[in-house]
Design a protein around this motif. Structure first.
Motif, PDB file in Angstrom:
ATOM      1  N   TRP A   1      -2.310  30.911 -23.104  1.00 27.73           N
ATOM      2  CA  TRP A   1      -2.516  31.282 -21.615  1.00 27.73           C
ATOM      3  C   TRP A   1      -1.630  32.184 -21.012  1.00 27.73           C
ATOM      4  CZ3 TRP A   1      -7.444  30.698 -21.992  1.00 27.73           C
ATOM      5  CH2 TRP A   1      -8.030  29.606 -22.647  1.00 27.73           C
ATOM      6  N   HIS A   2      -0.303  32.340 -21.834  1.00 31.35           N
ATOM      7  CA  HIS A   2       0.743  33.311 -21.044  1.00 31.35           C
ATOM      8  C   HIS A   2       0.183  34.748 -21.454  1.00 31.35           C
ATOM      9  CE1 HIS A   2       3.569  29.996 -21.723  1.00 31.35           C
ATOM     10  NE2 HIS A   2       2.814  29.606 -20.808  1.00 31.35           N
TER      11      HIS A   2
ATOM     12  N   ALA B   1      -4.374  34.944 -18.808  1.00 32.07           N
ATOM     13  CA  ALA B   1      -3.527  34.610 -18.027  1.00 32.07           C
ATOM     14  C   ALA B   1      -4.360  34.874 -16.598  1.00 32.07           C
ATOM     15  CB  ALA B   1      -2.112  35.097 -17.782  1.00 32.07           C
TER      16      ALA B   1
END
Length: 339
Positions: free
Chosen positions: A256-257, A262
């Motif tokens: 999710w980075h 994101a």
């Protein structure tokens, strides 16, 4: 190529090369495979003071894997999903049987399939003991056998109020990978895309962690049908409820980075970790007083674990954000006959 030629060429000969001795261990504490693949039955000499752990799983083309799935990876996954059940029980693998329906005796497919299957078998000292083959739509059925010291099996029914809830590894990546494979979610980053495909096609059974958790975990299950649904099985068996922190679940994964992911809403990100299946990680509970021992078990087994919530009185799962606010949800477990 006939049925018996197929067994001999791709399974029996290779299995005997990988497992020249069917002794799992030289001591009397481990079962001995007296006769393995090649006879009507495998013959096993069980040791004293040990209990058996036995599990079966079936993989059907079009239901559990895509028709163009790489056969080496399919062989790996077919055994891995079964070994994951042994991991959830805290069991040590002893061996497995394989039953296959094949559209044709295709050597170009069978060679990499058997290589992937037996490579994972060798890694975990789990010999092929026998099985069956027939002609039909591609279907794979494996039964695994393991052993556990008497009274030390991890079950679903032991969670207590106040216990911490943990998951191993990264949760939700395999479900996102399926959407990528189906073309529902395009991924711009090729490294991320390959990472996701590896997660769904090459799951790693957490056998070392499961064995390290014996005497620590009060309940355990492997995550095959989604965290919320599978954790629900522990709650039902134990007669308790749970509070789960959605942010803690999402933070088990670093995907999710990635800038593309994101930008998604937290609700969309959380969906994968909470409802996604095919992770084959472990969810387990343990007393809060044993946090350091659980951390040691994670280090000892080289497996990351994450604390995601707590067992509470009542029933069902209360989902909360990082600030303790309740999050409404209607997430259920995957069900083959209701999908």
């Amino acid at each position: 190529m006939g049925e018996f030629d197929l067994i001999q060429q791709f399974f029996q000969s290779r299995s005997r090369e990988l497992f020249p001795s069917f002794h799992a261990d030289g001591s009397a504490a481990f079962a001995q495979i007296v006769q393995g693949i090649g006879d009507d039955c495998a013959i096993v000499q069980p040791p004293a003071a040990m209990q058996w752990a036995i599990s079966s799983d079936m993989l059907v083309q079009g239901r559990h894997f895509l028709p163009d799935c790489d056969p080496y990876r399919l062989g790996h996954k077919a055994l891995a999903v079964n070994l994951s059940d042994l991991a959830a029980a805290g069991a040590q693998p002893l061996g497995f049987t394989l039953a296959m329906a094949l559209p044709a005796a295709d050597a170009a497919w069978l060679a990499p399939f058997s290589e992937g299957l037996l490579a994972l078998a060798a890694e975990h000292r789990c010999p092929l003991l026998g099985g069956d083959t027939t002609k039909g739509p591609l279907t794979l059925s494996i039964t695994v056998f393991g052993q556990i010291p008497a009274g030390q099996a991890l079950l679903r029914s032991g969670a207590n109020v106040g216990d911490d809830i943990y998951v191993s590894g990264c949760v939700g990546e395999a479900r996102l990978a399926l959407d990528v494979q189906l073309g529902h979610v395009p991924i711009d980053n090729p490294v991320l895309r390959q990472h996701l495909i590896d997660r769904i096609e090459m799951p790693q059974p957490r056998l070392a962690l499961g064995q390290a958790l014996r005497g620590l975990a009060t309940a355990a299950i492997d995550l095959s049908d989604g965290l919320m649904g599978d954790l629900g099985h522990i709650l039902s068996a134990s007669g308790v409820g749970a509070q789960v922190v959605a942010d803690a679940v999402r933070q088990t994964s670093t995907i999710w980075h990635d800038p593309q992911l994101a930008a998604w809403s937290l609700e969309r990100q959380n969906h994968y970790g909470l409802s996604g299946g095919d992770d084959y990680e472990l969810a387990f509970t343990a007393p809060a007083s044993l946090r350091e021992q659980v951390a040691h078990a994670a280090r000892q087994s080289h497996t990351p674990v994450h604390r995601i919530g707590q067992i509470v009185a009542g029933e069902g799962i209360e989902l909360r954000d990082a600030h303790g606010n309740a999050l409404p949800h209607a997430i259920r477990s995957f069900d083959h006959f209701n999908e």
